[in-house]
Enzyme design. Structure first.
Site, PDB file in Angstrom:
ATOM      1  N   SER A 134      11.846   4.194   8.871  1.00 20.68           N
ATOM      2  CA  SER A 134      12.443   2.882   8.570  1.00 20.68           C
ATOM      3  C   SER A 134      13.804   2.798   9.244  1.00 20.68           C
ATOM      4  CB  SER A 134      12.627   2.744   7.059  1.00 20.68           C
ATOM      5  OG  SER A 134      13.489   1.665   6.759  1.00 20.68           O
ATOM      6  N   TYR A 147      15.463   6.656  -0.730  1.00 20.09           N
ATOM      7  CA  TYR A 147      14.616   6.107   0.330  1.00 20.09           C
ATOM      8  C   TYR A 147      15.196   6.442   1.701  1.00 20.09           C
ATOM      9  CZ  TYR A 147      12.012   2.584   3.012  1.00 20.09           C
ATOM     10  OH  TYR A 147      11.223   1.945   3.921  1.00 20.09           O
TER      11      TYR A 147
HETATM   12  N1  LIG Z   1       8.121  -3.591   4.635  1.00 22.03           N
HETATM   13  C1  LIG Z   1       9.226  -3.255   5.267  1.00 22.03           C
HETATM   14  O1  LIG Z   1      10.148  -4.062   5.436  1.00 22.03           O
HETATM   15  C2  LIG Z   1       9.390  -1.872   5.803  1.00 22.03           C
HETATM   16  C3  LIG Z   1      10.477  -1.603   6.640  1.00 22.03           C
HETATM   17  C4  LIG Z   1      10.631  -0.312   7.139  1.00 22.03           C
HETATM   18  C5  LIG Z   1       9.718   0.672   6.817  1.00 22.03           C
HETATM   19  N2  LIG Z   1       8.684   0.376   5.990  1.00 22.03           N
HETATM   20  C6  LIG Z   1       7.771   1.478   5.694  1.00 22.03           C
HETATM   21  O2  LIG Z   1       6.466   1.080   6.045  1.00 22.03           O
HETATM   22  C7  LIG Z   1       5.526   1.760   5.217  1.00 22.03           C
HETATM   23  C8  LIG Z   1       4.587   0.759   4.593  1.00 22.03           C
HETATM   24  O3  LIG Z   1       5.360  -0.166   3.840  1.00 22.03           O
HETATM   25  P1  LIG Z   1       4.793  -1.574   3.382  1.00 22.03           P
HETATM   26  O4  LIG Z   1       5.927  -2.517   3.390  1.00 22.03           O
HETATM   27  O5  LIG Z   1       3.560  -1.874   4.153  1.00 22.03           O
HETATM   28  O6  LIG Z   1       4.455  -1.230   1.858  1.00 22.03           O
HETATM   29  P2  LIG Z   1       3.316  -1.793   0.882  1.00 22.03           P
HETATM   30  O7  LIG Z   1       3.839  -1.649  -0.506  1.00 22.03           O
HETATM   31  O8  LIG Z   1       2.829  -3.132   1.335  1.00 22.03           O
HETATM   32  O9  LIG Z   1       2.156  -0.731   1.096  1.00 22.03           O
HETATM   33  C9  LIG Z   1       2.337   0.586   0.675  1.00 22.03           C
HETATM   34  C10 LIG Z   1       0.994   1.164   0.281  1.00 22.03           C
HETATM   35  O10 LIG Z   1       1.188   2.514  -0.166  1.00 22.03           O
HETATM   36  C11 LIG Z   1       0.343   2.709  -1.291  1.00 22.03           C
HETATM   37  N3  LIG Z   1       0.802   3.834  -2.109  1.00 22.03           N
HETATM   38  C12 LIG Z   1       1.795   3.880  -3.030  1.00 22.03           C
HETATM   39  N4  LIG Z   1       1.891   5.095  -3.575  1.00 22.03           N
HETATM   40  C13 LIG Z   1       0.924   5.855  -2.968  1.00 22.03           C
HETATM   41  C14 LIG Z   1       0.507   7.199  -3.122  1.00 22.03           C
HETATM   42  N5  LIG Z   1       1.092   8.041  -3.992  1.00 22.03           N
HETATM   43  N6  LIG Z   1      -0.519   7.639  -2.350  1.00 22.03           N
HETATM   44  C15 LIG Z   1      -1.130   6.804  -1.472  1.00 22.03           C
HETATM   45  N7  LIG Z   1      -0.789   5.514  -1.300  1.00 22.03           N
HETATM   46  C16 LIG Z   1       0.231   5.050  -2.045  1.00 22.03           C
HETATM   47  C17 LIG Z   1       0.373   1.373  -2.030  1.00 22.03           C
HETATM   48  O11 LIG Z   1      -0.713   1.234  -2.940  1.00 22.03           O
HETATM   49  C18 LIG Z   1       0.325   0.387  -0.863  1.00 22.03           C
HETATM   50  O12 LIG Z   1      -1.003   0.063  -0.517  1.00 22.03           O
HETATM   51  C19 LIG Z   1       6.345   2.545   4.193  1.00 22.03           C
HETATM   52  O13 LIG Z   1       6.453   3.887   4.615  1.00 22.03           O
HETATM   53  C20 LIG Z   1       7.682   1.845   4.223  1.00 22.03           C
HETATM   54  O14 LIG Z   1       8.732   2.697   3.843  1.00 22.03           O
HETATM   55  C21 LIG Z   1       8.491  -0.866   5.480  1.00 22.03           C
END
Ligand SMILES: NC(=O)c1ccc[n+]([C@@H]2O[C@H](COP(=O)([O-])OP(=O)(O)OC[C@H]3O[C@@H](n4cnc5c(N)ncnc54)[C@H](O)[C@@H]3O)[C@@H](O)[C@H]2O)c1
Length: 212
Positions: A134, A147
């Site tokens: 991230s 985080y």
């Molecule tokens: N959305 C953003 O703005 C953003 C920005 C930078 C990085 N990220 C990173 O991108 C990745 C995905 O984020 P997102 O926004 O798509 O999140 P999201 O919440 O839409 O999806 C995350 C998924 O992880 C699953 N999950 C949670 N705990 C779990 C576990 N113990 N085992 C397996 N699955 C599990 C959830 O059920 C969900 O389907 C993450 O690593 C997040 O840190 C997101």
């Protein structure tokens, strides 16, 4: 043949759709079985190849089960995307030890466990590992102590894995900016405003997205 963790929603689900569209057989994994199965079904309905296997990334037993499934049913692995995410926004002094450990258990340790579990298969396939870090790895925002620490460490781990396993296994760490997945529904308005100033993307579970 690709495995994606946390692929029931957001970036993981969008990646599953994209890889399937590129011709990969995708193993969608998550803890949200209903949504994970729906993502796999949506891909199959669209003519792609996908299946759902439950994998809680904090569970060693689930990783072993996943590896057994991949080995027995497919016999190879080309792409491993370590992406799962659980939201917890608190300043450092308000985090309990269990919360700190919980964040690193979902966000950091699975990248190590993924490589430990699949290194042999990935090496044989001359495959690829993608770690979702991230911008929080390099930019401070209030309320993201655990985080940001986990995401920063993920960059170091990704670099280390690239050196240790390349050139047989390519390892890339990606640092997304703000993306309005479901994970962002509860973010403080002040953060949303900050994100808005820099633009971003809204991703839907069917893989489509909107720039904003
Ligand atoms: N959305 C953003 O703005 C953003 C920005 C930078 C990085 N990220 C990173 O991108 C990745 C995905 O984020 P997102 O926004 O798509 O999140 P999201 O919440 O839409 O999806 C995350 C998924 O992880 C699953 N999950 C949670 N705990 C779990 C576990 N113990 N085992 C397996 N699955 C599990 C959830 O059920 C969900 O389907 C993450 O690593 C997040 O840190 C997101």
């Amino acid at each position: 043949m690709a495995v994606i963790t946390g692929a029931a929603h957001g970036i993981g689900a969008a990646t599953a759709h994209r890889l399937a569209a590129e011709g990969a057989l995708v193993v969608v994994t998550d803890v949200d079985d209903t949504a994970g199965k729906a993502v796999a079904a949506h891909i199959v309905d669209g003519g792609g190849h996908a299946e759902y296997v439950r994998c809680d990334v904090t569970s060693a037993a689930d990783w072993e089960n996943l590896a057994r499934h991949v080995d027995e049913h497919h016999g190879r692995l080309d792409v491993l995307h370590s992406n799962a995410f659980a939201q917890l926004n608190k300043p450092a002094h308000e985090l309990s030890e269990a919360e700190w450990d919980g964040q690193t258990a979902v966000l950091l340790k699975p990248a190590w466990r993924a490589m430990k579990t699949f290194a042999s298969m990935l090496r044989t396939a001359k495959g690829s590992v993608v770690l979702t870090s991230s911008v929080h790895a390099v930019i401070g925002l209030p309320g993201h102590a655990a985080y940001a620490a986990a995401k920063g460490a993920l960059c170091s781990l990704g670099r280390q894995l690239a050196v240790e396993y390349g050139p047989d296994i390519r390892v890339d760490t990606v640092l997304p900016g703000p993306i309005l997945t479901a994970a962002r529904d509860g973010i403080p308005e002040a953060d949303r405003q900050r994100y808005g100033g820099h633009g971003g993307q809204e991703i839907r579970t069917d893989g489509s997205f909107t720039e904003w």
